[in-house]
Every structure is written in C-alpha cells, then in structure tokens.
Design a protein around this motif. Sequence first.
Motif, mmCIF file in Angstrom:
data_model
loop_
_atom_site.group_PDB
_atom_site.id
_atom_site.type_symbol
_atom_site.label_atom_id
_atom_site.label_comp_id
_atom_site.label_asym_id
_atom_site.label_seq_id
_atom_site.Cartn_x
_atom_site.Cartn_y
_atom_site.Cartn_z
ATOM 1 N N MET A 1 0.824 -1.209 0.000
ATOM 2 C CA MET A 1 0.000 0.000 0.000
ATOM 3 C C MET A 1 0.858 1.259 0.000
ATOM 4 O O MET A 1 0.497 2.268 -0.614
ATOM 5 C CB MET A 1 -0.931 -0.001 1.208
ATOM 6 C CG MET A 1 -1.918 -1.163 1.227
ATOM 7 S SD MET A 1 -2.843 -1.356 -0.315
ATOM 8 C CE MET A 1 -3.842 0.112 -0.297
ATOM 9 N N ALA A 2 1.996 1.214 0.678
ATOM 10 C CA ALA A 2 2.900 2.367 0.663
ATOM 11 C C ALA A 2 3.407 2.629 -0.745
ATOM 12 O O ALA A 2 3.579 3.784 -1.158
ATOM 13 C CB ALA A 2 4.066 2.128 1.611
ATOM 14 N N ALA A 3 3.638 1.559 -1.529
ATOM 15 C CA ALA A 3 4.179 1.702 -2.876
ATOM 16 C C ALA A 3 3.206 2.387 -3.823
ATOM 17 O O ALA A 3 3.626 2.979 -4.834
ATOM 18 C CB ALA A 3 4.561 0.328 -3.432
ATOM 19 N N ILE A 4 1.893 2.336 -3.523
ATOM 20 C CA ILE A 4 0.922 3.011 -4.399
ATOM 21 C C ILE A 4 0.444 4.333 -3.795
ATOM 22 O O ILE A 4 -0.521 4.925 -4.266
ATOM 23 C CB ILE A 4 -0.281 2.105 -4.713
ATOM 24 C CG1 ILE A 4 -1.108 1.816 -3.447
ATOM 25 C CG2 ILE A 4 0.173 0.808 -5.389
ATOM 26 C CD1 ILE A 4 -2.462 1.185 -3.734
ATOM 27 N N GLY A 5 1.122 4.780 -2.710
ATOM 28 C CA GLY A 5 0.808 6.097 -2.156
ATOM 29 C C GLY A 5 -0.264 6.097 -1.098
ATOM 30 O O GLY A 5 -0.748 7.167 -0.713
#
Length: 689
Positions: A527-531
């Motif tokens: 989820m962090a990787a997609i902002g």
Amino acid sequence: MKTRTTRVIALSLCMLSIFGALIYRLIQLQLIQGGQTAESLNANIIRNYDELASRGEILDRDGRVMVDNALSFSVQLDYYEWDKKQQNQVILQLWETLRQNGIACSDILPLSWEAPLAYTWTSLDSGSGKKLQKFADAREWGRVEDLTPNRLFGLLCSRYGVDPDLTLEQRRAVIGVRYYLEDYQFSAYNTPVTLAEEVDIRTVARVSEQSGELPGVTIQVTGSREYNTGAAAHVLGRVAAISREEYEAHKDEGYALTDTIGKDGMEQALEQYLRGTDGLRAVEVDSRTGQVVAEYMVEETQPGKNCYLTLDLPLQERVEQSLADTLAAIKEKGEASKDGAGADVAGGAAVVIDVNTGEILTMASWPTYSLATFSADYSMNQANELHPFYNRAIKGDYSPGSTFKMCTALAALEEGCITPNTKILDKGVYERYADVGYSPRCWIYRQYGRTHGSVNVSQALKYSCNYFFYEMGYQLGIETLSGYARQLGLGEKTGVELSGETAGNLAGPESRAANNGEKWYAADTLMAAIGQSDHQFSPLQLANYVATLVNGGTRYRPHLLKKVMDYTNTEVYEKTQPTVLNTVEISPASLEAIKKGMKGVVTEDGTASSYFAGFPIEVGGKTGSAQMTNHSATGVFVSFAPYDKPEIAVCVVGEYASSGGSLAPVAIAAYDQYFGLGLSDAPDGEAAD
C-alpha cells in the motif's frame, strides 16, 4: 541704666545682623542667581514621543505592489493628561462613543461580556490564561481555575472602583480597559497606549468634539497596511499590535508596547526587513499654560525595506479563482450525481513552483479570507468549519495517492528491479500474501472486473496500475522505497519561510511505531508503494517532489523571498539565491520512462486525458486519490510543463474531491496564465485514477 543701654545695643546689633543677612540673600537671589531662578520658574517641559517608521512594501516578483501603507487614525491614552480620579467615567464615555461607531477597544481580559459570565481562554496554558493567572498571583487572589467568573468579575470591579449601578456590559467595558492598561503598565515611563486602531474619520470627529470631557484621550495619525490584492492572504499575512509576550521577547530590539508586529505569513517572516527604525519627536510644553510651544525631531525615522516575493501576482490570482471555481463545480456535480461522489468537497490548495530554482510562483489555499477586513470578519471566519485561516498548502497533511507512484517507479528503475521495457502482467488480484488473507486488487479490476494486461513502467504510470506497483513495492522493500522518498523531500519540512509548516509523514515501520505503536507488516509495503498506507504530505512537498524529478534530480529549497531593496528601490540589500538541498541520482533512461508515463496520463486514454484534449503545450501529469472513511476520496493532481524542457511544476489538492483528475482545470488555468495562451475556458472532462 547701664544694663538697659547694653541690652538695647545688643538687640540693635542682632536686628542689624538679621536685616543684613536678608539683604544679602535678596541681593544674591536677584542679582547673582536671578537669571537661574527665573529660568527655573519659566522652564518648559520636554516630552518625548516615538515617531513610527513606515513599514516596507511587499511586492510580487515583477514589482507589483501587493501590500503598502496608508494613513489611518488611532485613539490613544496619554498619561501626561490622564485624570486618575475620573478615569472610569472617561473610559466609559469613550467606550460608548467607539461602540456607537462599530469600533472595539483593545481588550485582553478573557472574560465574556454577557451573563452568565464565562472564561474565554482556551486553557490556562494559553497566553491569555497565563497572563490572567500571573495577574491573580500578584494580587494573591489564588488559582484562577478556583475562581468562578462571577467572583473574578467582582474582584476586578472592586479593584478598579467601578460603579455597581452600571450595567453588566458597562462594567465589563471598564474593567476590560483598566485590565489592559495595567497589563500595559500605563505610566509616565511608557509611551501612550493605543486603545483603538484604524479609526474612521467619523469617529475621529466624534471623539474630537468631546475632547474637553476626555482628558488624556488623543487622536494620532498612524500608518496601516493597505492591500492592493485580495489574493495570497495566507502568504502575505498580517500585522497587529504587539502582545506583552512578543514585547518581552523583542524589547531588546527596540520594540515598544505601542508597536505593531508581523503576526503571520511573510509579514512575520520578513519582520526584520519590513520594520523600520522609529524616530524620536520632542514636544516642548509651556509649564505655566500647558500649551505646546515647539516640536522637533531628535532622531529621524528610517523606513523599512521593500521585499519582493517570488509570487507572480496575476498567476496567483488566476489560480486562486480557478481553485475556488473548480472545487465548487465538483461539489455541485457531486450533489447532482447519483452516487454523490465529490458532494462533500471541503477545502483545497494549489502550488506552482519553478523547477529550476525552487521559487514559489503561486501558493493558494481555499477557503481564504480578506486581510483588508480581517478584524471585521474574524468571528465569522473563526466559526467557519472549513477553517479559512488554515494554510493548507504548507500545513495540510494529505495522502498522495497514486502521485507517489513516480517515486516507486524511480526506485525500481534505479535499483535494477526493472528496466524501462520490463513488462508485468496485471492479474487483477495480487496474491503474494494470500496465505495471510491479504489480496489487494488493482483499481480497474475492483471497478470494472478487468485488468491492464501486460504493462511496462511508463504504461503503469499512464494507467495508474496498482498491480504493477504492488510488485515493485514487494521487490524493493520499505527501507529502499523510503530512502528514495526521503531524497525527494517527502516526509520532511521543505524549509519555506512561513511558520507552521508540516513535516508530513513517510509510511514505514519507524513512523508507524512512533505514531501509534502498531506493527508494520511486509504486506503494508504494497500500500505504501501506491501512495496509500500512512503517507501524509503537504501540497508544497508534492510540488517540489515533482520539480525534483523532472529537473533531473536537483532538490531546491522552496522559497518565497526573491530580494530585499531599500525603501527607495534603488539598492539591493539582499537577494535569495537558489539553495540545493540534495541531488538524487536519476539516469536519463529512468527519467525519460517516468516522464513518458506522466505524459501518457494527459494524452490518448490516460487517467486525465479528457481534460487536456487539444491543449497547445505538452504536459506531464499524474492523478491520485486517497480513500477516506465516510467521505469521497481526496483528490491530488500533479503535473509539469513544458514536457521537453520543464519550467514549472503544479500540485493541486481537493479534500474529498473524489478523483485527482477532476482538479486538472486548476493546473490548466495555471499553464494558460503562465505561458500566456489566452484560453477563455478550461477544458472539461472525466477522470479516473
């Protein structure tokens, strides 16, 4: 007989001695000290008054004056003429006169005006709370929190000898002014105290008519700030009377209790330049008649310096208007739609920044307020649930949504996880963590039941493919991903001159533990990787992040001050040079792949392409949205132009605006104004994320 003669002679000699002494003293007084005695008896009184220096102007980058000075009137109390015996009557009469003209007296007493009486401090640790407690301690009244408002009111009325037959409001008015004067330490040792500022000419006439009944009340011509634009209120800031706390902090710098000081915005940040050096005016008064016989300057005033900002005023005004119109249109459209997406839109912000210098060309926050009518509108704005005084551009913490994907793409490319040509098949449902019950889906699969197919990094950015970036997050890991985000300035203050800037929050195990102690799981990295996840950044951070990417990796400190000149505008006192905070290694191939993906967002069938159809300048952009509980998604749109040789980057945020693409008209208005395209209407369209 002889004895009596001796006594007469002795008495005569004594009388002669006394008479001689008197004659000598008279001769001494008249002839020897006569001039000095006469001078002493006729000596005039010299009173010294501060002569306030005019404040420097605030101008935009091209010299358009945004804030300058105007003459105004203030009501002051002069201790030399103050009559302590009738001061309550004078205060009450003056208060009535001012009130009838809609003008309030300076009042710092944190006590309500109507029954039931109540305290108005935010807490005893607040400025007004601490001030009142200190006041009570000095008079041994005990802890304020143990005093009922009525008890305090009675103690103050008793201390100041207020007539109990007056109405509650009248008594409150008197003790409010008396409390203010006592806090000011009103005496012959201090300059006159200002009781009301920016008084209109009608009130001046009314007070002047009553001058014989108001000993010690004077009207002074003073300077006030005049605003030549209704834009940039959050950037420009305001000035107001110095508080006791500010005075204690700045008195060694020559401030007086009657001074004004920058309270926020650039008025506060540039106080050292804008504030001039006050002069000293001597007034000679005849000691017998009390009439002024002469005035002269002891020390000349030195006006403040003129400060040029990096703002482009026409661009600022255009973007502010477009932001307000766009958010209103999203709300209206949402209210008319079946699903209501965007109907609960709240505030927003927009930032335009020079990618090659860090100069901020526009900083807009909505809703905004008027500096010209700040005092009159204060209660209304303070009660507004959208918080107009809040500068969302630097203080707002927003999830970046998919606009973070360029950071993930850069990390994956530079770390060798992929090349610009590597393709990944979007399967719709990401199942690497299915064994722990976590299988996130790509947005297109969630909404339409299909996938993006096999895509490379540019295509993944163009279509905002979550699946692709889930895989990149998995391969990179949170530490590597966070390292690139930090290099791009995300999750830390930019260093802009304005106070109150947020540092935001960079998602990861460290910040998670610091904020709430929850464990960070490997799956959280997806989820962090997609902002999404715990990412929270300000619009200014996001604008500078994009600027750093598209200029090739040089991160500048965003700034608002361009230069400082003397009050004649002939000598440059200081000039702000671009400051490089760090350099991010970005290969030409990686940069081109990312820019190509951002170009795809606004062309062909990208997520914001309908808004830019037929737009005359090549632009790169990225939409983003962050799902909110019980609200529509917050929308984010970032972009840059021109594509081949970027000059400016733009970030627009809309709270609960549903999608990032819906904010594209604000960016289009910015490009139209900046490049002088002359477009009459912003394109309309639909957007996905």
